[in-house]
Motif scaffolding. Structure first.
Motif, mmCIF file in Angstrom:
data_model
loop_
_atom_site.group_PDB
_atom_site.id
_atom_site.type_symbol
_atom_site.label_atom_id
_atom_site.label_comp_id
_atom_site.label_asym_id
_atom_site.label_seq_id
_atom_site.Cartn_x
_atom_site.Cartn_y
_atom_site.Cartn_z
ATOM 1 N N VAL A 57 -3.521 -2.654 4.654
ATOM 2 C CA VAL A 57 -2.103 -2.749 4.271
ATOM 3 C C VAL A 57 -1.590 -4.179 4.380
ATOM 4 O O VAL A 57 -0.574 -4.519 3.764
ATOM 5 N N THR A 87 2.822 -1.848 -5.815
ATOM 6 C CA THR A 87 1.824 -1.076 -5.065
ATOM 7 C C THR A 87 0.440 -1.442 -5.575
ATOM 8 O O THR A 87 0.142 -1.282 -6.755
ATOM 9 N N ALA A 147 0.830 -1.204 0.000
ATOM 10 C CA ALA A 147 0.000 0.000 0.000
ATOM 11 C C ALA A 147 0.864 1.254 0.000
ATOM 12 O O ALA A 147 1.870 1.327 0.714
ATOM 13 N N ILE A 197 -3.796 4.709 0.066
ATOM 14 C CA ILE A 197 -4.593 5.182 1.201
ATOM 15 C C ILE A 197 -4.191 6.625 1.491
ATOM 16 O O ILE A 197 -2.997 6.941 1.541
ATOM 17 N N ILE A 216 -2.706 -0.682 -3.631
ATOM 18 C CA ILE A 216 -3.730 0.275 -3.216
ATOM 19 C C ILE A 216 -3.067 1.560 -2.742
ATOM 20 O O ILE A 216 -1.875 1.576 -2.406
#
Length: 352
Positions: free
Chosen positions: A216, A67, A32, A71, A69
């Motif tokens: 994560v 990577t 993440a 946030i 996602i």
């Protein structure tokens, strides 16, 4: 004073130091990418240097196979992001400084990148979320509100309009709710943010750290995986219609609400109200990029006018709450003047 810091990740994740300005923390945690808006003393207000850090990192993570996602969250516990650095833009506009052009241009480019992001983009809007903070969150695939969330687009009170793509998402809310929020700057709180459709999910504030940890810790997460995490921690709410609409108390409440609405609109910039009404009418049929092109034209029209500077003075500087709008009534403002605000800027138009 901004300074450079070095961030190291927990042992359970791959150690990867990242150099970042303290106003924005950019971390890679597992698979993440995590963005932390880190100006808690000013409610995480967004400025141009922060935009210039977030945008290239977002594009890098979007194209990074490691990577999965992204946030974004705010530091300090009070705000996700309470808006853009309006005072700096005001001073720049008065002085003819290019910041008044650059800030809106680059902010809108970031807003579009969030809307177009190919990876799941998750905004944890735990706290005050207004103006520029809305642009950092509402165009992402997932927006998580809590009981601490306070959402508003209060721009008509300072001679501006609900920008950062407001012309795209507001007319797509159910009924005329978006128009109401845009014209009045009405504040949605807590669960109502999700009920209205601004947030996609609702989580108790105390559970947000658990939510972030689960996110994560996901291995090769897809959008469906992210949704399943929410299902285990989130509550879903829907509008409940009153069963007593025909009762005397309901009628009295409705009459009182209409009176308050009229009083609220009377305090707003007439120019902003007319621009906003037309913005949302047009935006309902446009794509997000086309809306942002339109809004950039409007932003520069506001920089050329006088209501924006007067509104900021009255609301944010002197705080007398008594702006002197010019023109002072809707009737004095011609349709031609409003139409000119939407005119092309030629070579200075926003492009993607």
């Amino acid at each position: 004073i901004s300074h450079t810091v070095c961030i190291y990740l927990p042992r359970e994740h791959r150690l990867q130091p990242i150099i970042s300005k303290s106003e924005v923390l950019l971390e890679k945690v597992g698979r993440a990418g995590v963005i932390t808006i880190n100006r808690p003393k000013v409610l995480n207000a967004l400025n141009l240097p922060m935009i210039r850090q977030i945008y290239p990192q977002l594009k890098k993570w979007e194209n990074d196979k490691e990577t999965e996602i992204v946030i974004i969250k705010g530091a300090g516990g009070k705000a996700f992001c309470a808006g853009g650095d309006i005072r700096a833009v005001t001073e720049a506009g008065k002085a003819g400084d290019p910041l008044a052009e650059d800030f809106f241009r680059e902010e809108y480019i970031l807003n579009n990148a969030i809307g177009a992001c190919k990876k799941p983009y998750i905004a944890l809007i735990d706290g005050i979320t207004m103006g520029g903070g809305v642009g950092l969150s509402v165009h992402g695939r997932f927006r998580v509100a809590s009981e601490k969330t306070l959402f508003a687009m209060p721009e008509t009170a300072i001679g501006l309009f609900p920008d950062v793509g407001g012309g795209y998402f507001l007319p797509r809310l159910r009924g005329k709710l978006g128009l109401f929020l845009a014209l009045t700057g009405f504040r949605l709180k807590g669960r109502d943010v999700q009920r209205a459709g601004v947030a996609t999910h609702f989580v108790e504030s105390k559970k947000i750290p658990d939510l972030e940890k689960e996110l994560v810790d996901l291995k090769s997460p897809s959008a469906d995986d992210v949704s399943r995490v929410y299902t285990s921690l989130c509550f879903f709410f829907f509008f409940l219609l009153s069963k007593s609409r025909s009762s005397p108390s309901f009628c009295l409440s409705l009459s009182h609400s209409l009176c308050l609405l009229s009083q609220t609109l009377a305090r707003m910039s007439p120019t902003s109200l007319k621009i906003t009404f037309k913005q949302l009418q047009a935006g309902a049929a446009l794509s997000l990029p086309d809306v942002l092109v339109m809004e950039y034209r409007l932003s520069q029209a506001c920089m050329r006018g006088c209501d924006f500077y007067e509104g900021v003075r009255a609301v944010l500087v002197d705080k007398d709450q008594s702006p002197k709008w010019n023109p002072s009534t809707l009737e004095e403002l011609s349709d031609q003047t409003v139409e000119q605000c939407f005119s092309s800027l030629g070579e200075k138009d926003l492009t993607f």
